[in-house]
Design an enzyme around this catalytic site. Structure first.
Site, PDB file in Angstrom:
ATOM      1  N   THR A 133      11.726 -80.845 -65.780  1.00  0.00           N
ATOM      2  CA  THR A 133      10.839 -80.910 -64.634  1.00  0.00           C
ATOM      3  C   THR A 133      10.513 -82.389 -64.392  1.00  0.00           C
ATOM      4  OG1 THR A 133       8.887 -79.951 -63.584  1.00  0.00           O
ATOM      5  CG2 THR A 133       8.662 -80.561 -65.922  1.00  0.00           C
ATOM      6  N   ASP A 155       6.653 -71.247 -70.712  1.00  0.00           N
ATOM      7  CA  ASP A 155       6.450 -69.798 -70.849  1.00  0.00           C
ATOM      8  C   ASP A 155       6.117 -69.389 -72.286  1.00  0.00           C
ATOM      9  OD1 ASP A 155       7.259 -69.579 -68.145  1.00  0.00           O
ATOM     10  OD2 ASP A 155       9.339 -69.724 -68.810  1.00  0.00           O
ATOM     11  N   SER A 212      -0.234 -64.583 -82.071  1.00  0.00           N
ATOM     12  CA  SER A 212      -0.507 -63.633 -80.996  1.00  0.00           C
ATOM     13  C   SER A 212       0.364 -62.398 -81.217  1.00  0.00           C
ATOM     14  CB  SER A 212      -0.202 -64.285 -79.651  1.00  0.00           C
ATOM     15  OG  SER A 212      -0.301 -63.320 -78.640  1.00  0.00           O
ATOM     16  N   GLY A 262       3.356 -70.827 -64.291  1.00  0.00           N
ATOM     17  CA  GLY A 262       2.789 -69.491 -64.120  1.00  0.00           C
ATOM     18  C   GLY A 262       2.122 -69.113 -65.426  1.00  0.00           C
ATOM     19  N   HIS A 263       0.809 -69.210 -65.473  1.00  0.00           N
ATOM     20  CA  HIS A 263       0.085 -68.908 -66.707  1.00  0.00           C
ATOM     21  C   HIS A 263      -0.516 -67.510 -66.605  1.00  0.00           C
ATOM     22  CE1 HIS A 263      -0.345 -73.458 -67.740  1.00  0.00           C
ATOM     23  NE2 HIS A 263       0.897 -73.029 -67.708  1.00  0.00           N
ATOM     24  N   LYS A 274       0.759 -70.114 -72.743  1.00  0.00           N
ATOM     25  CA  LYS A 274      -0.390 -71.039 -72.708  1.00  0.00           C
ATOM     26  C   LYS A 274      -1.598 -70.411 -72.023  1.00  0.00           C
ATOM     27  CE  LYS A 274       2.367 -74.072 -70.826  1.00  0.00           C
ATOM     28  NZ  LYS A 274       3.717 -73.620 -71.164  1.00  0.00           N
ATOM     29  N   GLN A 329       4.454 -76.103 -68.138  1.00  0.00           N
ATOM     30  CA  GLN A 329       5.856 -76.193 -68.578  1.00  0.00           C
ATOM     31  C   GLN A 329       5.893 -76.377 -70.093  1.00  0.00           C
ATOM     32  OE1 GLN A 329       5.121 -78.357 -65.555  1.00  0.00           O
ATOM     33  NE2 GLN A 329       5.348 -76.354 -64.678  1.00  0.00           N
ATOM     34  N   SER A 335       7.237 -65.731 -64.602  1.00  0.00           N
ATOM     35  CA  SER A 335       6.029 -65.277 -63.913  1.00  0.00           C
ATOM     36  C   SER A 335       5.878 -65.956 -62.555  1.00  0.00           C
ATOM     37  CB  SER A 335       4.785 -65.510 -64.778  1.00  0.00           C
ATOM     38  OG  SER A 335       4.850 -66.745 -65.422  1.00  0.00           O
ATOM     39  N   ASN A 354       4.958 -74.678 -59.966  1.00  0.00           N
ATOM     40  CA  ASN A 354       6.118 -74.237 -60.779  1.00  0.00           C
ATOM     41  C   ASN A 354       5.635 -73.493 -62.027  1.00  0.00           C
ATOM     42  OD1 ASN A 354       5.062 -76.682 -61.665  1.00  0.00           O
ATOM     43  ND2 ASN A 354       7.013 -77.547 -62.289  1.00  0.00           N
TER      44      ASN A 354
HETATM   45  P1  IMP Z   1      10.986 -77.588 -61.247  1.00  0.00           P
HETATM   46  O1  IMP Z   1       9.873 -78.053 -62.117  1.00  0.00           O
HETATM   47  O2  IMP Z   1      10.584 -76.467 -60.343  1.00  0.00           O
HETATM   48  O3  IMP Z   1      11.650 -78.700 -60.513  1.00  0.00           O
HETATM   49  O4  IMP Z   1      12.117 -76.954 -62.191  1.00  0.00           O
HETATM   50  C1  IMP Z   1      12.819 -77.757 -63.131  1.00  0.00           C
HETATM   51  C2  IMP Z   1      13.202 -76.936 -64.361  1.00  0.00           C
HETATM   52  O5  IMP Z   1      12.015 -76.612 -65.089  1.00  0.00           O
HETATM   53  C3  IMP Z   1      13.868 -75.601 -64.048  1.00  0.00           C
HETATM   54  O6  IMP Z   1      14.779 -75.312 -65.081  1.00  0.00           O
HETATM   55  C4  IMP Z   1      12.713 -74.621 -64.100  1.00  0.00           C
HETATM   56  O7  IMP Z   1      13.136 -73.300 -64.391  1.00  0.00           O
HETATM   57  C5  IMP Z   1      11.887 -75.202 -65.221  1.00  0.00           C
HETATM   58  N1  IMP Z   1      10.457 -74.895 -65.100  1.00  0.00           N
HETATM   59  C6  IMP Z   1       9.576 -75.435 -64.241  1.00  0.00           C
HETATM   60  N2  IMP Z   1       8.354 -74.937 -64.430  1.00  0.00           N
HETATM   61  C7  IMP Z   1       8.447 -74.075 -65.446  1.00  0.00           C
HETATM   62  C8  IMP Z   1       7.492 -73.267 -66.144  1.00  0.00           C
HETATM   63  O8  IMP Z   1       6.298 -73.258 -65.854  1.00  0.00           O
HETATM   64  N3  IMP Z   1       7.986 -72.499 -67.145  1.00  0.00           N
HETATM   65  C9  IMP Z   1       9.296 -72.521 -67.503  1.00  0.00           C
HETATM   66  N4  IMP Z   1      10.208 -73.272 -66.904  1.00  0.00           N
HETATM   67  C10 IMP Z   1       9.792 -74.046 -65.879  1.00  0.00           C
END
Ligand code: IMP
Length: 429
Positions: free
Chosen positions: A238, A12, A412, A39-40, A15, A223, A298, A37
């Protein structure tokens, strides 16, 4: 060469905005890991849009976009996302998007397994986005996953059925039995048919041909480095390699082709989900950062945990990724703060100090040691050049540059494309 753009914190970092901003400089934008997972968020022309799996270059008409082999793709999410991009923005996605046949497919039961595993962990849950990421990568490594290219094969449904049957056994063991598989499968197979209308390709050839033709390529990380499966705060991570090296395996490019590595970080820190966060601020200042920075996920809408910038963690990410330049996001969120703190070291339970990230951060409670800066107490909206930033912000930037040994080439100052200050000479060296 292929340039890589990564988040250096817990995701977050912003990016999406930067890929969109940089996209005109690149002929190809590629995603190499993660899935829905992510969200850009992109904002331009008064519109806001969140992309989950589609590369952030799609809004620039001449950019080729690739979803690489390292990605896990959910066809249902993809369909929704693609239709929205086409309807809302008139993007010719069938023409400018290529999807690797080697990318893994997220099945409905992967999402169910994600939920079942989280439920079983109780208090130790990871805070997964529940998009099926972990179970899909598990099946990939266990050599039983379904790949995008499989959708073109005559026995796709047989392969699917064999894997679903295994998943159902596990779900039953977890006593996770209340779901309507028939409805989920209908959506899935409809979405798979939709997916077939896209260019499903051996993207490793495509990207290597682009390299050969001297096209400019940007690999877009998802991520953040501190969620990396090896180097993040395991097990609160992740399931993919979120680092520069992930761009090589996730796209099929050799390490010698890596050029610039853009490291994106927020002027403070946030984290969603569970896991250690040494500089987390639980009281008023944390709430204020969340409110001013609109720090809500997001993808899931969850409130993000907020805290001061963590330099030991930032330097760790810089080291592991081979970052060549830093891009600082959301400086404007700190506009009204009288003072701003930066964690320079951690104090360990035995009283010693370290500037390194302990391997067992999940078990050892470290106490951040801070350096305090005075805030700039002014809006940045009328600052249009990097050279005109207020002096306290310039000191903050200089301190981070000194601590990391890298130039900050972009700041930014707001969500829109135009709210971006660039040190052009340093950025395009
Ligand atoms: P997963 O990737 O959905 O299995 O989540 C694993 C961990 O990574 C959790 O703490 C999520 O909140 C975090 N996470 C996964 N994708 C993102 C992302 O795009 N931004 C921020 N945190 C993420």
């Amino acid at each position: 060469m292929i340039d890589v753009l990564l988040g250096l914190q817990w995701g977050d970092e912003g990016k999406g905005k930067i890929v969109d901003f940089l996209a005109p400089r690149y002929q190809v934008v590629a995603r190499f890991q993660g899935g829905p997972n992510a969200g850009h968020t992109l904002e331009f022309d008064g519109l806001k849009h969140v992309l989950h799996q589609i590369p952030s270059g799609v809004f620039r008409p001449h950019t080729k976009n690739i979803i690489g082999n390292g990605v896990v793709l959910d066809p249902i999410v993809f369909r929704k996302e693609a239709e929205s991009v086409i309807d809302k923005f008139g993007v010719d996605l069938h023409k400018n998007l290529y999807i690797s046949k080697r990318a893994q497919l997220i099945m409905p039961t992967h999402r169910l397994l994600d939920a079942a595993y989280e439920q079983a962990k109780g208090e130790n849950k990871i805070g997964s986005t529940l998009k099926g990421i972990g179970p899909t990568y598990s099946d990939k490594i266990a050599r039983q996953g379904l790949r995008v290219g499989d959708v073109l094969s005559a026995n796709f449904r047989d392969k699917y059925r064999r894997l679903v049957d295994r998943h159902l056994v596990i779900l039953k063991q977890h006593n996770f039995i209340y779901f309507d598989l028939v409805a989920l499968e209908k959506d899935f197979f409809d979405a798979v048919d939709y997916l077939k209308s896209y260019q499903l390709v051996e993207s490793e050839y495509l990207i290597n041909a682009s390299l050969q033709n001297k096209e400019t390529i940007l690999a877009e990380g998802a991520q953040g480095s501190l969620l990396d499966v090896d180097f993040g705060s395991y097990p609160f991570v992740t399931s993919s390699t979120t680092m520069t090296s992930g761009a090589c395996t996730g796209l099929g490019v050799a390490p010698r082709h890596i050029g610039e590595v853009y490291g994106i970080f927020k002027a403070y820190c946030t984290r969603v989900g569970s896991g250690p966060f040494p500089t987390e601020l639980k009281e008023e200042i944390g709430d204020r950062l969340r409110r001013v920075g609109n720090e809500y996920g997001s993808t899931t809408g969850r409130p993000r945990r907020c805290g001061w910038l963590d330099l030991p963690a930032l330097r760790y990410a810089v080291m592991l990724n081979g970052v060549t330049q830093l891009l600082m996001m959301k400086a404007d969120v700190l506009n009204d703060f009288d003072e701003i703190k930066v964690c320079t070291h951690y104090r360990l339970p035995d009283g010693t100090e370290t500037d390194q990230l302990p391997y067992d951060l999940c078990d050892v409670k470290v106490e951040p040691v801070y350096k305090t800066f005075s805030g700039w107490r002014t809006s940045l909206s009328r600052v249009h050049s990097f050279d005109d930033i207020p002096a306290p912000l310039a000191s903050y930037v200089a301190f981070i540059e000194e601590a990391t040994g890298l130039p900050i080439t972009l700041i930014s100052t707001g969500p829109d494309r135009v709210a971006t200050l660039v040190r052009e000479t340093a950025m395009s060296k």
